[in-house]
Design a protein around this motif. Structure first.
Motif, PDB file in Angstrom:
ATOM      1  N   GLN A  30       0.599  -1.256   0.083  1.00  0.00           N
ATOM      2  CA  GLN A  30      -0.145   0.175  -0.204  1.00  0.00           C
ATOM      3  C   GLN A  30       0.845   1.409  -0.005  1.00  0.00           C
ATOM      4  OE1 GLN A  30      -3.530   0.183  -0.221  1.00  0.00           O
ATOM      5  NE2 GLN A  30      -2.810   2.564  -0.670  1.00  0.00           N
ATOM      6  N   ARG A  31       1.824   1.248   0.838  1.00  0.00           N
ATOM      7  CA  ARG A  31       2.860   2.324   0.851  1.00  0.00           C
ATOM      8  C   ARG A  31       3.433   2.621  -0.596  1.00  0.00           C
ATOM      9  NH1 ARG A  31       5.706   0.421   6.431  1.00  0.00           N
ATOM     10  NH2 ARG A  31       4.218   1.492   7.815  1.00  0.00           N
ATOM     11  N   PHE A  32       3.591   1.402  -1.358  1.00  0.00           N
ATOM     12  CA  PHE A  32       4.485   1.703  -2.661  1.00  0.00           C
ATOM     13  C   PHE A  32       3.507   2.303  -3.649  1.00  0.00           C
ATOM     14  CE2 PHE A  32       5.375   0.248  -6.921  1.00  0.00           C
ATOM     15  CZ  PHE A  32       6.726   0.587  -7.057  1.00  0.00           C
ATOM     16  N   LYS A  33       2.221   1.589  -3.627  1.00  0.00           N
ATOM     17  CA  LYS A  33       1.027   2.238  -4.572  1.00  0.00           C
ATOM     18  C   LYS A  33       0.787   3.886  -4.251  1.00  0.00           C
ATOM     19  CE  LYS A  33      -3.780   1.507  -5.564  1.00  0.00           C
ATOM     20  NZ  LYS A  33      -4.883   0.913  -5.306  1.00  0.00           N
ATOM     21  N   LEU A  51       2.010   0.868 -11.996  1.00  0.00           N
ATOM     22  CA  LEU A  51       1.235  -0.021 -11.059  1.00  0.00           C
ATOM     23  C   LEU A  51       0.637  -1.210 -11.792  1.00  0.00           C
ATOM     24  CD1 LEU A  51      -0.417   2.573  -8.756  1.00  0.00           C
ATOM     25  CD2 LEU A  51       1.393   1.268  -8.158  1.00  0.00           C
ATOM     26  N   ALA A  52       0.150  -1.087 -12.863  1.00  0.00           N
ATOM     27  CA  ALA A  52      -0.351  -2.253 -13.542  1.00  0.00           C
ATOM     28  C   ALA A  52       0.708  -3.391 -13.986  1.00  0.00           C
ATOM     29  CB  ALA A  52      -1.054  -1.482 -14.891  1.00  0.00           C
ATOM     30  N   HIS A  53       1.862  -2.572 -14.122  1.00  0.00           N
ATOM     31  CA  HIS A  53       2.875  -3.773 -14.726  1.00  0.00           C
ATOM     32  C   HIS A  53       3.856  -4.010 -13.575  1.00  0.00           C
ATOM     33  CE1 HIS A  53       2.115  -3.548 -19.098  1.00  0.00           C
ATOM     34  NE2 HIS A  53       1.802  -2.378 -18.908  1.00  0.00           N
ATOM     35  N   THR A  54       3.669  -3.614 -12.230  1.00  0.00           N
ATOM     36  CA  THR A  54       4.400  -4.262 -11.157  1.00  0.00           C
ATOM     37  C   THR A  54       3.620  -5.593 -10.643  1.00  0.00           C
ATOM     38  OG1 THR A  54       4.425  -2.187 -10.479  1.00  0.00           O
ATOM     39  CG2 THR A  54       4.818  -3.627  -8.682  1.00  0.00           C
ATOM     40  N   ASN A  55       4.909  -6.499 -10.766  1.00  0.00           N
ATOM     41  CA  ASN A  55       4.673  -8.020 -10.389  1.00  0.00           C
ATOM     42  C   ASN A  55       5.004  -8.081  -8.988  1.00  0.00           C
ATOM     43  OD1 ASN A  55       5.847  -7.624 -13.413  1.00  0.00           O
ATOM     44  ND2 ASN A  55       4.005  -8.845 -13.271  1.00  0.00           N
ATOM     45  N   SER A  56       5.855  -7.808  -8.307  1.00  0.00           N
ATOM     46  CA  SER A  56       6.350  -8.023  -7.090  1.00  0.00           C
ATOM     47  C   SER A  56       7.183  -7.049  -6.412  1.00  0.00           C
ATOM     48  CB  SER A  56       7.146  -9.414  -7.026  1.00  0.00           C
ATOM     49  OG  SER A  56       7.378  -9.947  -5.980  1.00  0.00           O
ATOM     50  N   HIS A 125       0.174  -9.980 -10.669  1.00  0.00           N
ATOM     51  CA  HIS A 125      -0.067  -8.536 -10.784  1.00  0.00           C
ATOM     52  C   HIS A 125      -0.331  -8.195  -9.481  1.00  0.00           C
ATOM     53  CE1 HIS A 125       0.021  -8.629 -15.141  1.00  0.00           C
ATOM     54  NE2 HIS A 125      -0.743  -9.580 -15.016  1.00  0.00           N
ATOM     55  N   LEU A 126       0.574  -7.186  -8.813  1.00  0.00           N
ATOM     56  CA  LEU A 126       0.307  -6.910  -7.489  1.00  0.00           C
ATOM     57  C   LEU A 126      -0.762  -6.003  -7.317  1.00  0.00           C
ATOM     58  CD1 LEU A 126       2.127  -7.474  -4.982  1.00  0.00           C
ATOM     59  CD2 LEU A 126       3.547  -5.352  -5.287  1.00  0.00           C
ATOM     60  N   TYR A 127      -0.974  -5.290  -8.443  1.00  0.00           N
ATOM     61  CA  TYR A 127      -2.267  -4.305  -8.234  1.00  0.00           C
ATOM     62  C   TYR A 127      -3.221  -4.538  -9.456  1.00  0.00           C
ATOM     63  CZ  TYR A 127       1.413  -2.128  -5.328  1.00  0.00           C
ATOM     64  OH  TYR A 127       2.379  -1.754  -4.591  1.00  0.00           O
ATOM     65  N   PRO A 128      -3.995  -5.501  -9.134  1.00  0.00           N
ATOM     66  CA  PRO A 128      -4.971  -5.904 -10.287  1.00  0.00           C
ATOM     67  C   PRO A 128      -6.068  -5.052 -10.705  1.00  0.00           C
ATOM     68  CG  PRO A 128      -5.531  -6.985  -8.126  1.00  0.00           C
ATOM     69  CD  PRO A 128      -4.291  -6.559  -7.990  1.00  0.00           C
ATOM     70  N   ASP A 129      -6.216  -4.108  -9.462  1.00  0.00           N
ATOM     71  CA  ASP A 129      -7.311  -2.775  -9.617  1.00  0.00           C
ATOM     72  C   ASP A 129      -6.660  -1.901 -10.829  1.00  0.00           C
ATOM     73  OD1 ASP A 129      -5.365  -2.247  -7.911  1.00  0.00           O
ATOM     74  OD2 ASP A 129      -6.491  -0.743  -7.143  1.00  0.00           O
ATOM     75  N   ALA A 130      -5.306  -1.561 -10.593  1.00  0.00           N
ATOM     76  CA  ALA A 130      -4.756  -0.815 -11.839  1.00  0.00           C
ATOM     77  C   ALA A 130      -4.778  -1.564 -12.980  1.00  0.00           C
ATOM     78  CB  ALA A 130      -3.210  -0.649 -11.226  1.00  0.00           C
ATOM     79  N   LEU A 131      -4.459  -2.838 -13.131  1.00  0.00           N
ATOM     80  CA  LEU A 131      -4.678  -3.516 -14.376  1.00  0.00           C
ATOM     81  C   LEU A 131      -5.701  -3.245 -15.185  1.00  0.00           C
ATOM     82  CD1 LEU A 131      -2.613  -5.324 -16.026  1.00  0.00           C
ATOM     83  CD2 LEU A 131      -3.684  -7.117 -15.110  1.00  0.00           C
ATOM     84  N   THR A 140      -7.299  -2.691 -23.736  1.00  0.00           N
ATOM     85  CA  THR A 140      -6.597  -3.844 -23.538  1.00  0.00           C
ATOM     86  C   THR A 140      -7.279  -5.143 -23.119  1.00  0.00           C
ATOM     87  OG1 THR A 140      -5.572  -3.106 -21.493  1.00  0.00           O
ATOM     88  CG2 THR A 140      -4.558  -2.596 -23.505  1.00  0.00           C
ATOM     89  N   PRO A 141      -6.729  -6.426 -23.091  1.00  0.00           N
ATOM     90  CA  PRO A 141      -7.241  -7.628 -22.629  1.00  0.00           C
ATOM     91  C   PRO A 141      -7.697  -7.424 -21.109  1.00  0.00           C
ATOM     92  CG  PRO A 141      -5.323  -8.182 -24.012  1.00  0.00           C
ATOM     93  CD  PRO A 141      -5.556  -6.748 -23.576  1.00  0.00           C
ATOM     94  N   GLU A 142      -8.479  -8.387 -20.565  1.00  0.00           N
ATOM     95  CA  GLU A 142      -8.676  -8.586 -19.030  1.00  0.00           C
ATOM     96  C   GLU A 142      -7.593  -8.802 -18.568  1.00  0.00           C
ATOM     97  OE1 GLU A 142     -11.698  -7.638 -17.723  1.00  0.00           O
ATOM     98  OE2 GLU A 142     -12.054  -6.644 -19.546  1.00  0.00           O
ATOM     99  N   PRO A 143      -7.443  -8.537 -17.216  1.00  0.00           N
ATOM    100  CA  PRO A 143      -6.279  -9.237 -16.327  1.00  0.00           C
ATOM    101  C   PRO A 143      -5.984 -10.600 -16.684  1.00  0.00           C
ATOM    102  CG  PRO A 143      -7.794  -7.842 -15.153  1.00  0.00           C
ATOM    103  CD  PRO A 143      -8.414  -8.037 -16.248  1.00  0.00           C
TER     104      PRO A 143
END
Length: 302
Positions: A30-33, A51-56, A125-131, A140-143
């Motif tokens: 959450q802090r990173f977001k 955020l959408a492309h952050t995996n870990s 995907h760490l932030y699926p809401d952003a994706l 773009t495609p669904e998550p």
């Protein structure tokens, strides 16, 4: 009254090891977001893309030997795994600002490292809401699918389907090139037709070195304004398109023929429409003629 930080510390101390670890990870995520949203406050769409492309994420002490005054002080590293080169370049450009906004969120690190997500990590995907939001904004495609390439939304009809795919990527590049999406759409909605013609400055060029010349068609009254915008932002658009898999050589602005008058090449809903009444062979021939002229000038030393 205790501070929030003290309260969090007391809560972590009261939990068992596994529960405390999970809570600490959730807090760091959450802090990173929040830090990313702060570092890209001037461009929230770019923050969403990162955020959408952050995996870990990981936080650890760097044990590599160091020199200098602080060689004996702990050096804490935040590692960010990303599955997209454009997102990594955004982190790289604002690395120190991100470190400062992380500190404002209570996450103190000495270094932020961007790392390439590989293998199964790219599916996380760490932030699926952003994706999901990015998928909605860019069509773009669904998550779970890649944001770099999109499967055909309809049966392929040859060149038109290929053009539609290329134009979808071009639209994403435009959206990433302006301060916010409304600015990008203000430009895109002026474009009545668009096409990408293959061009190569080498007769023996392989597919991997293929480039495109982008042709934009606008109303006569919009030519001057669009030409000025492309003159100012064209290189940015080209640089944004490259990591998305669309290598553009240059962008040209033309007056729309009557058949395109009033059309929108990039509707807000749905995919871009390829120009079925445009002779792409003619565009490719023109691109080849220009390429031959460039080769001749280079050969003649001009």
């Amino acid at each position: 009254m205790e501070s929030i930080a003290t309260g969090v510390s007391n809560l972590l101390a009261s939990l068992d090891v596994d529960a405390a670890r999970e809570l600490r990870i959730a807090l760091n995520n959450q802090r990173f977001k929040d830090a990313v949203m702060g570092a890209w406050a001037d461009n929230p769409d770019a923050a969403l893309y990162v955020l959408a492309h952050t995996n870990s994420l990981y936080v650890e002490k760097d044990t590599a030997p160091r020199k200098g005054r602080d060689k004996d002080r702990d050096h804490i590293v935040l590692g960010v795994y990303l599955d997209d080169s454009l997102a990594r370049s955004e982190i790289n450009a604002r690395r120190e600002l991100l470190r400062l906004t992380l500190a404002q969120q209570g996450m103190h690190v000495d270094e932020v490292r961007d790392l390439i997500a590989t293998f199964d990590m790219k599916d996380r995907h760490l932030y699926p809401d952003a994706l999901e939001r990015l998928a909605s904004l860019f069509g773009t495609p669904e998550p779970g699918g890649s944001l770099r390439g999109r499967p055909n939304a309809r049966p392929s009809d040859g060149a038109s389907a290929d053009q539609s795919e290329l134009l979808e990527t071009l639209k994403r590049a435009f959206c990433l090139s302006f301060q916010n999406l409304e600015h990008a759409w203000a430009v895109l909605e002026k474009i009545e037709g668009a096409a990408l013609a293959e061009v190569s400055f080498s007769k023996n060029a392989s597919h991997s070195t293929q480039r495109y010349r982008c042709h934009l068609y606008v109303a006569e009254g919009d030519i001057e304004g669009m030409s000025a915008i492309i003159g100012r932002s064209g290189e940015t658009i080209i640089s944004r398109a490259r990591p998305l898999g669309l290598p553009i050589r240059e962008i040209a602005v033309h007056r729309s023929p009557e058949t395109l008058s009033g059309r929108k090449a990039f509707p807000r809903s749905g995919r871009p429409e390829a120009l079925k009444d445009l002779d792409l062979h003619e565009l490719r021939s023109e691109s080849a003629r220009i390429a031959a002229e460039v080769r001749r000038k280079v050969r003649d030393g001009r």
